[in-house]
Design a protein around this motif. Structure first.
Motif: not given
Ligand code: ATP
Ligand code: MG
Lengths: 304, 270
Positions: A272-294
């Motif tokens: 969806e991000v790419h469809r909106r033509a927002l070209a990020p310099a880098s991207s990463l898909v990962r599982r959510s971790s405690l870092e995110d909870v914090f």
């Protein structure tokens, strides 16, 4: 093992621990997670019976730390945040003299020192002085020292801070073994992966209070989404892209150097991000971790 | 563990003593070859004073008549004071410099108190260790005194425990003082105070000649009491002043230990 109700620690007019409730059960690995100054060490020192609580109640191993400190400490193993090894002694002597403080006979102390040095892989350095050891070796020696009295409850204040990945994995593996032997572990950490690896349950502390409590899994489920998309944009501020991302994710966090999208389907969101033509310099898909909870709970990242 | 829970009161004292001994033991283990240099210099200092002042200046001063009417050589008068002050120096060296360093810079005691060892037991164990060192000085010095015919062997045997008591008193006081020290600079002050004590505590001159106010001041000082005790044993016939000095030194030991224990609890158990 440990029951704290409304536990408070004040230093002068400053409140470092502000009324926390904690319960640690036998055989579990319990974690305190939080940023610098959250009050983790202050809490650990109260549990270790070296720092009298300023308020609330605290019972450790069914005893009162105010009156039965020595009896409690006899059954604790403590690895403090800063190594306080005996610089005037050798590696081995550090363990044997420490054992004597617990009233352990010299013969048993010697045998146990040998065993523990093997356990933390310092056998070859037994007769070396402490001073020339590397930081990681000192840390392992401090952990070995905490085990010299075969404690029922081990308190570890940031056991792996400053260790290289290999040494850290060694420590994790050793702590895991201890847990399997039925030893109760209480540890503090800044590392999310450490908390996820080792802890059955944990509390997230911030500003002397408990912000959340539960198993790592439960916390992630409750305070985060299944997946996270990290986007970096080539721009002065990530902020300007945030507006263009509305509706892509359940929640968006904007950090100085990247944007985090909290979503159930990471790849779908990235498409969806790419469809909106927002070209990020880098991207990463990962599982959510405690870092995110914090991040969710405190609005801050953990590692400064 | 079960018995410890069942009989807490009965076992408390022996356990505390045992833990104090384990602290002393740590120092024995830490004793390394370089330490002997320190030990030896501590022994020679009072011997050098005895030779230079006791014997050297003694030639000029001649014999002394003590208040009791006994006539003694100047060296025999100075020697017990040197014994008392070497017991003081030995005990203070261990309980001030070394103790402060271990507490402040080595952070050693923070590790100790995470075990069943309590701050008071720690203080007791360190004091006992300081006494081992002080006692070695005292014994060696007494041998020198007997060899130089400044006292008799039986008197020397009696003077030894007295010197150990002197060490305990100064060790306790020194440890208590150290807990108030902020930095090494504060030790310079203490060094000066110690030197003043050394010069004016009836060590080289009987205090009878001083003005009354100063005499009282001198007589209240711990080193003066220590000198009275030991001089009474090595020269005269011990009497009430020696009993008084003994009580004084015992009280100083207890006071020092209690204050040190309290302060250490405050400093370590924040
Ligand atoms: N002895 C002390 N005197 C005064 N303030 C103290 C003392 N010890 C800790 N504090 C304060 O209490 C707060 C909590 O400190 P604590 O060491 O418990 O944090 P922490 O969570 O362990 O942090 P870190 O991750 O940096 O180790 C801090 O603001 C600290 O400055
Ligand atoms: Mg800390």
């Amino acid at each position: 093992m440990i029951v704290a109700r409304g536990l408070v620690k004040r230093f002068g007019s400053f409140t470092a621990v502000d009324g926390i409730d904690v319960e640690v059960r036998p055989g579990e690995a319990f974690g305190f997670l939080g940023p610098n100054g959250a009050g983790k060490s202050s809490t650990m020192r109260m549990i270790g019976c070296v720092s009298p609580p300023s308020g609330g109640t605290l019972r450790i191993l069914g005893m009162d730390p105010r009156r039965e400190g020595p009896a409690i400490r006899a059954r604790l193993g403590v690895c403090p945040q800063l190594d306080n090894l005996d610089q005037e002694l050798t590696v081995r002597e550090n363990l044997t003299t420490y054992a004597r403080f617990f009233g352990i006979s010299r013969a048993v102390a010697r045998a146990r020192a040998l065993e523990l040095l093997e356990f933390v892989q310092l056998g070859e350095r037994a007769d070396s002085k402490v001073e020339p050891l590397s930081g990681g070796m000192k840390r392992r020696l401090t952990i070995a020292r905490a085990l010299v009295n075969e404690p029922d409850l081990v308190l570890l204040d940031e056991p792996t801070t400053g260790l290289d990945p290999q040494a850290r994995h060694l420590v994790w593996e050793r702590l895991f073994r201890l847990k399997q032997q039925g030893v109760t572990l209480v540890l503090t950490t800044h590392y999310m992966d450490e908390a996820e690896q080792l802890c059955d349950r944990l509390v997230v502390m911030d500003g002397g209070r408990i912000a959340a409590e539960g198993s790592p899994r439960a916390l992630i489920e409750r305070y985060s989404t299944r997946e996270v998309v990290e986007l970096r944009f080539q721009a002065e501020s990530q902020e300007e892209y945030a507006g263009k991302l509305t509706g892509v994710a359940e929640r968006i966090e904007v950090l100085p150097d990247r944007i985090l999208l909290y979503v159930t389907d990471g790849d779908g969101a990235l498409a969806e991000v790419h469809r909106r033509a927002l070209a990020p310099a880098s991207s990463l898909v990962r599982r959510s971790s405690l870092e995110d909870v914090f991040l969710h709970l405190t609005g801050r990242t953990l590692v400064d | 563990m079960v018995t410890a829970l069942a009989l807490p009161r009965l076992l408390r004292l022996p356990a505390a003593g045992r833990r104090a001994v384990s602290v002393t033991e740590r120092n024995v283990v830490a004793l390394k070859s370089s330490y002997w240099v320190v030990l030896i210099s501590g022994f020679f200092e009072p011997v050098l004073y005895l030779l230079s002042i006791g014997v050297g200046v003694g030639k000029l001063v001649g014999d002394l008549t003590l208040p009791g009417g006994v006539v003694v050589t100047y060296a025999a008068f100075v020697a017990p004071a040197m014994l008392a002050s070497s017991a003081m120096t030995g005990a203070l060296a261990e309980t001030t410099f070394n103790f402060f360093g271990k507490m402040k810079y080595l952070k050693l005691y923070e590790g100790f108190i995470a075990t069943p060892v309590r701050p008071f037991e720690l203080a007791l164990g360190e004091l006992a260790w300081a006494m081992v060192r002080g006692s070695v000085y005292s014994a060696a010095f007494l041998v020198v005194m007997v060899a130089m015919d400044l006292t008799t062997a039986p008197r020397a045997l009696l003077a030894f425990p007295a010197a150990v008591l002197v060490g305990f008193a100064f060790g306790g006081l020194g440890m208590a003082l150290s807990t108030f020290m902020r930095s090494w600079q504060d030790f310079d002050l203490m060094g000066s105070a110690q030197f003043a004590l050394f010069l004016f505590s009836g060590t080289f001159v009987p205090p009878d000649g001083y003005p009354v106010a100063i005499r009282w001041l001198v007589e209240a000082s711990p080193l003066y009491q220590a000198v009275v005790l030991i001089r009474g044993i090595t020269l005269g016939s011990p009497g009430w002043s020696q009993v008084g000095a003994t009580v004084y030194l015992l009280a100083a030991t207890v006071l020092g230990l209690v204050v040190a224990g309290r302060r250490m609890t405050k400093l370590l158990c924040k």
